[in-house]
Design an enzyme around this catalytic site. Structure first.
Site, PDB file in Angstrom:
ATOM      1  N   ASP A   1      35.142   3.749 -50.978  1.00 51.42           N
ATOM      2  CA  ASP A   1      34.126   4.529 -50.265  1.00 51.42           C
ATOM      3  C   ASP A   1      33.892   5.875 -50.933  1.00 51.42           C
ATOM      4  OD1 ASP A   1      33.144   3.049 -48.129  1.00 51.42           O
ATOM      5  OD2 ASP A   1      34.772   3.634 -46.778  1.00 51.42           O
TER       6      ASP A   1
ATOM      7  N   SER B   1      38.183   5.272 -43.921  1.00 51.70           N
ATOM      8  CA  SER B   1      38.980   5.169 -42.691  1.00 51.70           C
ATOM      9  C   SER B   1      40.410   5.663 -42.965  1.00 51.70           C
ATOM     10  CB  SER B   1      39.002   3.729 -42.164  1.00 51.70           C
ATOM     11  OG  SER B   1      39.301   2.824 -43.207  1.00 51.70           O
TER      12      SER B   1
ATOM     13  N   GLU C   1      28.078  -2.953 -39.849  1.00 52.65           N
ATOM     14  CA  GLU C   1      29.122  -2.616 -38.874  1.00 52.65           C
ATOM     15  C   GLU C   1      28.543  -2.507 -37.473  1.00 52.65           C
ATOM     16  OE1 GLU C   1      31.677   0.599 -40.077  1.00 52.65           O
ATOM     17  OE2 GLU C   1      32.647   0.724 -38.118  1.00 52.65           O
TER      18      GLU C   1
HETATM   19  O1  KIV Z   1      36.160   2.938 -44.087  1.00 48.96           O
HETATM   20  C1  KIV Z   1      36.262   1.767 -43.713  1.00 48.96           C
HETATM   21  O2  KIV Z   1      37.358   1.272 -43.411  1.00 48.96           O
HETATM   22  C2  KIV Z   1      35.050   0.971 -43.621  1.00 48.96           C
HETATM   23  C3  KIV Z   1      35.154  -0.374 -42.963  1.00 48.96           C
HETATM   24  C4  KIV Z   1      35.274  -0.207 -41.506  1.00 48.96           C
HETATM   25  C5  KIV Z   1      34.025  -1.248 -43.328  1.00 48.96           C
HETATM   26  O3  KIV Z   1      34.036   1.385 -44.055  1.00 48.96           O
END
Ligand code: KIV
Length: 312
Positions: free
Chosen positions: A131, A93, A230
């Site tokens: 991520d 994100s 989510e």
């Molecule tokens: O990238 C992110 O912030 C996420 C969250 C929304 C879980 O994957």
């Protein structure tokens, strides 16, 4: 005249005394509230000087909820960590909230490593999950492992998160075999936005809900330490949480999960345009920053800043 003067002085002294008492009481209340907060927070924190994937399993077993937030830089990560968060997610994100992209797709592995390394430098206690960005793990499992290794080695992350279920099982298993902890991510997976065509609630239909449950079981069996779900119906999230023994962290997935995650910038009220139903804002940081900047600008223009004490 002397009597009037005497009375005036005693009224003034009584008023001062009352004011001092009130102020003492005010500071006492603030101090007590702060220490009550610290005591509450430390219930979860005191026992753990460092949160690990094992800690999360213990928290689930004890029925204690897990608090997770995103962070993308050193300063914010330090604040969030010291405040007692359990898990910090360096989410892709960052592509939206840090870089201003419309989706999470453009962010690169190098950019994620830059954000993750900054976060890791600011954190002493929380588990830092990073991520794997779009395009770094879907093509084949060897590339997935190479990407995960770069995140662990170059950023000093503690774990990685991948979006998807059975389609990426090979990648998940190969990363896990290398000893890297993996967190799954099911339901609304923003890296697949162009496949879904919308950010609305996922798995409302039975077929998709059944597949999601199977994917969650597969993630557990493969050895993932946790799963983010989510934007799925609360009932389904509850079922997933009861079915698997690993922690299930929800975002827009109701209360009957093992923990919650929010995007830091959203919960701090830095983005007024983004207002999904699941978001609770804990601060109006947009407003606070805007006021501070306006005040500063005014002070500079009217030559009130810097004053004599603010220079050498
Ligand atoms: O990238 C992110 O912030 C996420 C969250 C929304 C879980 O994957």
């Amino acid at each position: 005249y002397r009597l009037v003067k005497h009375c005036a002085i005693s009224i003034f002294l009584t008023a001062c005394h009352t004011l001092i008492n009130r102020m003492e009481y005010f500071f006492y209340v603030i101090k007590t509230k702060k220490s009550t907060f610290m005591a509450n927070m430390s219930k979860a924190t005191q026992n753990y000087t460092r949160i690990t994937t094992r800690t999360l399993a213990e928290l689930k077993a004890k029925g204690e909820k897990i608090a997770m937030l995103t962070a993308y830089d050193f300063t914010m990560a330090g604040i969030v960590d010291k405040a007692g968060i359990d898990v910090i997610l360096v989410g892709d994100s960052a592509s939206n909230v840090m870089a201003g992209h419309e989706t999470t797709l453009p962010i690169t592995l190098d950019q994620m490593i830059y954000h993750a390394a900054s976060v890791v430098r600011g954190v002493e206690r929380a588990l830092v999950v990073v991520d794997l960005p779009f395009g770094t793990y879907q093509a084949d499992s060897k590339e997935a492992l190479r990407s995960a290794i770069r995140i662990m080695k170059e950023a000093g992350a503690h774990a990685v998160k991948l979006e998807g279920g059975s389609q990426i099982q090979d990648s998940i298993e190969r990363i896990l075999k290398a000893g890297i902890p993996v967190m799954g991510h099911l339901g609304l997976t923003p890296q697949s936005i162009y496949k879904f065509g919308t950010y609305s609630v996922r798995a409302k239909e039975e077929e998709e809900a059944e597949q999601l449950l199977k994917d969650a079981q597969m993630l557990e069996k493969s050895g993932c330490f946790g799963i983010v779900v989510e934007k799925i119906p609360a009932k389904l999230a509850e079922k997933v949480t009861q079915t698997v023994n690993i922690p299930v962290i929800g975002i827009g997935a109701g209360a009957q999960v093992d923990g919650q995650v929010l995007v830091l910038n959203d919960m701090l009220g830095m983005n007024k345009e983004f207002s999904p139903r699941f978001l609770r804002r804990y601060l109006d940081l947009d407003g606070a920053i805007s006021n501070a900047v306006q005040e500063y600008t005014t002070d500079v223009k009217k030559q009130d800043f810097p004053n004599d004490k603010e220079q050498y």
